[in-house]
Design a protein around this motif. Structure first.
Motif, PDB file in Angstrom:
ATOM      1  N   VAL A 161       0.833  -1.188   0.000  1.00 41.96           N
ATOM      2  CA  VAL A 161       0.000   0.000   0.000  1.00 41.96           C
ATOM      3  C   VAL A 161       0.876   1.249   0.000  1.00 41.96           C
ATOM      4  N   GLN A 162       0.530   2.181  -0.885  1.00 45.08           N
ATOM      5  CA  GLN A 162       1.231   3.461  -0.916  1.00 45.08           C
ATOM      6  C   GLN A 162       0.254   4.594  -1.135  1.00 45.08           C
ATOM      7  N   LEU A 163       0.441   5.673  -0.391  1.00 39.84           N
ATOM      8  CA  LEU A 163      -0.240   6.935  -0.602  1.00 39.84           C
ATOM      9  C   LEU A 163       0.858   7.985  -0.700  1.00 39.84           C
ATOM     10  N   VAL A 164       0.954   8.611  -1.861  1.00 42.73           N
ATOM     11  CA  VAL A 164       2.036   9.558  -2.097  1.00 42.73           C
ATOM     12  C   VAL A 164       1.443  10.934  -2.369  1.00 42.73           C
ATOM     13  N   GLU A 165       1.658  11.851  -1.428  1.00 42.81           N
ATOM     14  CA  GLU A 165       1.159  13.216  -1.573  1.00 42.81           C
ATOM     15  C   GLU A 165       2.156  14.067  -2.357  1.00 42.81           C
ATOM     16  N   SER A 166       1.634  15.044  -3.053  1.00 41.25           N
ATOM     17  CA  SER A 166       2.470  16.001  -3.767  1.00 41.25           C
ATOM     18  C   SER A 166       1.709  17.310  -3.895  1.00 41.25           C
ATOM     19  N   GLY A 183      -3.190  33.060  -1.821  1.00 38.13           N
ATOM     20  CA  GLY A 183      -2.871  32.235  -2.965  1.00 38.13           C
ATOM     21  C   GLY A 183      -3.562  30.883  -2.940  1.00 38.13           C
ATOM     22  N   SER A 184      -3.209  30.056  -3.911  1.00 34.96           N
ATOM     23  CA  SER A 184      -3.833  28.745  -4.071  1.00 34.96           C
ATOM     24  C   SER A 184      -2.792  27.651  -4.254  1.00 34.96           C
ATOM     25  N   LEU A 185      -3.151  26.461  -3.843  1.00 35.27           N
ATOM     26  CA  LEU A 185      -2.363  25.265  -4.084  1.00 35.27           C
ATOM     27  C   LEU A 185      -3.320  24.106  -4.317  1.00 35.27           C
ATOM     28  N   THR A 186      -2.863  23.134  -5.080  1.00 35.41           N
ATOM     29  CA  THR A 186      -3.624  21.888  -5.241  1.00 35.41           C
ATOM     30  C   THR A 186      -2.748  20.724  -4.812  1.00 35.41           C
ATOM     31  N   LEU A 187      -3.206  20.000  -3.823  1.00 29.33           N
ATOM     32  CA  LEU A 187      -2.515  18.804  -3.375  1.00 29.33           C
ATOM     33  C   LEU A 187      -3.075  17.587  -4.099  1.00 29.33           C
ATOM     34  N   SER A 188      -2.216  16.631  -4.368  1.00 24.60           N
ATOM     35  CA  SER A 188      -2.622  15.365  -4.971  1.00 24.60           C
ATOM     36  C   SER A 188      -2.128  14.223  -4.099  1.00 24.60           C
ATOM     37  N   CYS A 189      -2.873  13.153  -4.114  1.00 26.61           N
ATOM     38  CA  CYS A 189      -2.479  11.943  -3.389  1.00 26.61           C
ATOM     39  C   CYS A 189      -2.718  10.763  -4.318  1.00 26.61           C
ATOM     40  N   ALA A 190      -1.625  10.143  -4.752  1.00 25.16           N
ATOM     41  CA  ALA A 190      -1.706   8.993  -5.639  1.00 25.16           C
ATOM     42  C   ALA A 190      -1.667   7.711  -4.819  1.00 25.16           C
ATOM     43  N   ALA A 191      -2.654   6.866  -5.025  1.00 26.37           N
ATOM     44  CA  ALA A 191      -2.793   5.642  -4.238  1.00 26.37           C
ATOM     45  C   ALA A 191      -2.440   4.412  -5.068  1.00 26.37           C
ATOM     46  N   TYR A 231       0.246  18.297   5.470  1.00 23.99           N
ATOM     47  CA  TYR A 231      -1.030  17.736   5.029  1.00 23.99           C
ATOM     48  C   TYR A 231      -0.838  16.260   4.701  1.00 23.99           C
ATOM     49  N   TYR A 232      -1.728  15.450   5.240  1.00 27.12           N
ATOM     50  CA  TYR A 232      -1.657  14.005   5.081  1.00 27.12           C
ATOM     51  C   TYR A 232      -2.890  13.480   4.359  1.00 27.12           C
ATOM     52  N   CYS A 233      -2.662  12.507   3.529  1.00 25.94           N
ATOM     53  CA  CYS A 233      -3.723  11.789   2.833  1.00 25.94           C
ATOM     54  C   CYS A 233      -4.054  10.524   3.635  1.00 25.94           C
ATOM     55  N   ASN A 234      -5.335  10.212   3.725  1.00 24.10           N
ATOM     56  CA  ASN A 234      -5.771   9.028   4.473  1.00 24.10           C
ATOM     57  C   ASN A 234      -6.797   8.252   3.657  1.00 24.10           C
ATOM     58  N   TRP A 294      -2.077   5.735   5.615  1.00 21.05           N
ATOM     59  CA  TRP A 294      -1.638   7.131   5.645  1.00 21.05           C
ATOM     60  C   TRP A 294      -0.484   7.363   4.684  1.00 21.05           C
ATOM     61  N   GLY A 295      -0.450   8.560   4.119  1.00 23.57           N
ATOM     62  CA  GLY A 295       0.695   8.987   3.346  1.00 23.57           C
ATOM     63  C   GLY A 295       1.761   9.584   4.248  1.00 23.57           C
ATOM     64  N   GLN A 296       2.851  10.021   3.637  1.00 24.70           N
ATOM     65  CA  GLN A 296       3.978  10.531   4.405  1.00 24.70           C
ATOM     66  C   GLN A 296       3.842  12.020   4.705  1.00 24.70           C
ATOM     67  N   GLY A 297       2.931  12.684   4.035  1.00 28.56           N
ATOM     68  CA  GLY A 297       2.677  14.096   4.284  1.00 28.56           C
ATOM     69  C   GLY A 297       3.406  15.012   3.324  1.00 28.56           C
ATOM     70  N   THR A 298       2.823  16.186   3.118  1.00 26.31           N
ATOM     71  CA  THR A 298       3.446  17.213   2.293  1.00 26.31           C
ATOM     72  C   THR A 298       3.280  18.559   3.011  1.00 26.31           C
ATOM     73  N   GLN A 299       4.343  19.326   3.035  1.00 21.84           N
ATOM     74  CA  GLN A 299       4.347  20.581   3.788  1.00 21.84           C
ATOM     75  C   GLN A 299       3.686  21.696   2.977  1.00 21.84           C
ATOM     76  N   VAL A 300       2.784  22.404   3.619  1.00 23.09           N
ATOM     77  CA  VAL A 300       2.188  23.621   3.056  1.00 23.09           C
ATOM     78  C   VAL A 300       2.530  24.772   3.989  1.00 23.09           C
ATOM     79  N   THR A 301       3.156  25.785   3.442  1.00 28.62           N
ATOM     80  CA  THR A 301       3.518  26.964   4.223  1.00 28.62           C
ATOM     81  C   THR A 301       2.915  28.201   3.562  1.00 28.62           C
ATOM     82  N   VAL A 302       2.144  28.946   4.334  1.00 31.39           N
ATOM     83  CA  VAL A 302       1.491  30.150   3.829  1.00 31.39           C
ATOM     84  C   VAL A 302       2.104  31.353   4.542  1.00 31.39           C
TER      85      VAL A 302
END
Length: 120
Positions: free
Chosen positions: A2-7, A16-24, A94-97, A110-118
């Motif tokens: 099993v893998q959940l990979v956030e980006s 501003g805006s961001l779009t997170l993706s999580c590939a399973a 931010y984590y994908c579940n 769970w994914g490993q997480g991706t950092q969002v800094t505003v």
């Protein structure tokens, strides 16, 4: 496996805006409800948004309603989080579940997480 990979995380200015993706991979994606959680330094992990397995229903934390949108593409085994009007208080990892229930068993990945800094 099993893998959940956030980006898609990164540094963005307030407003501003961001779009997170999580590939399973490694499990039957269409059978799982998907969620995004976040954890800021010194704080507990909190639910941001969730979507049912077929995408027919969504739920959001009050703090992000009207600004964030969760969606999924079951053909691509991917869940997204579109984040608009970002605020400094959205800064977190931010984590994908992925979650599903079987007979007498809960499946929870769970994914490993991706950092969002505003920045302000």
């Amino acid at each position: 496996q099993v893998q959940l990979v956030e980006s898609g995380g990164g540094l963005v200015q307030a407003g501003g805006s961001l779009t997170l993706s999580c590939a399973a991979s490694g499990f039957t994606f269409k059978d799982y409800a998907m969620s995004w959680y976040r954890q800021a330094p010194g704080k507990e992990r909190e639910l941001v948004a969730a979507i049912t397995n077929a995408g027919g229903s969504t739920n959001y934390a009050d703090s992000v309603k009207g600004r964030f949108t969760i969606s999924r593409d079951n053909a691509k085994n991917t869940v997204y989080l579109q984040m608009n009007s970002l605020k400094p208080e959205d800064t977190a990892v931010y984590y994908c579940n992925a979650q599903a229930f079987g007979f007498l068993r809960k499946y929870d990945y769970w994914g490993q997480g991706t950092q969002v800094t505003v920045s302000s």
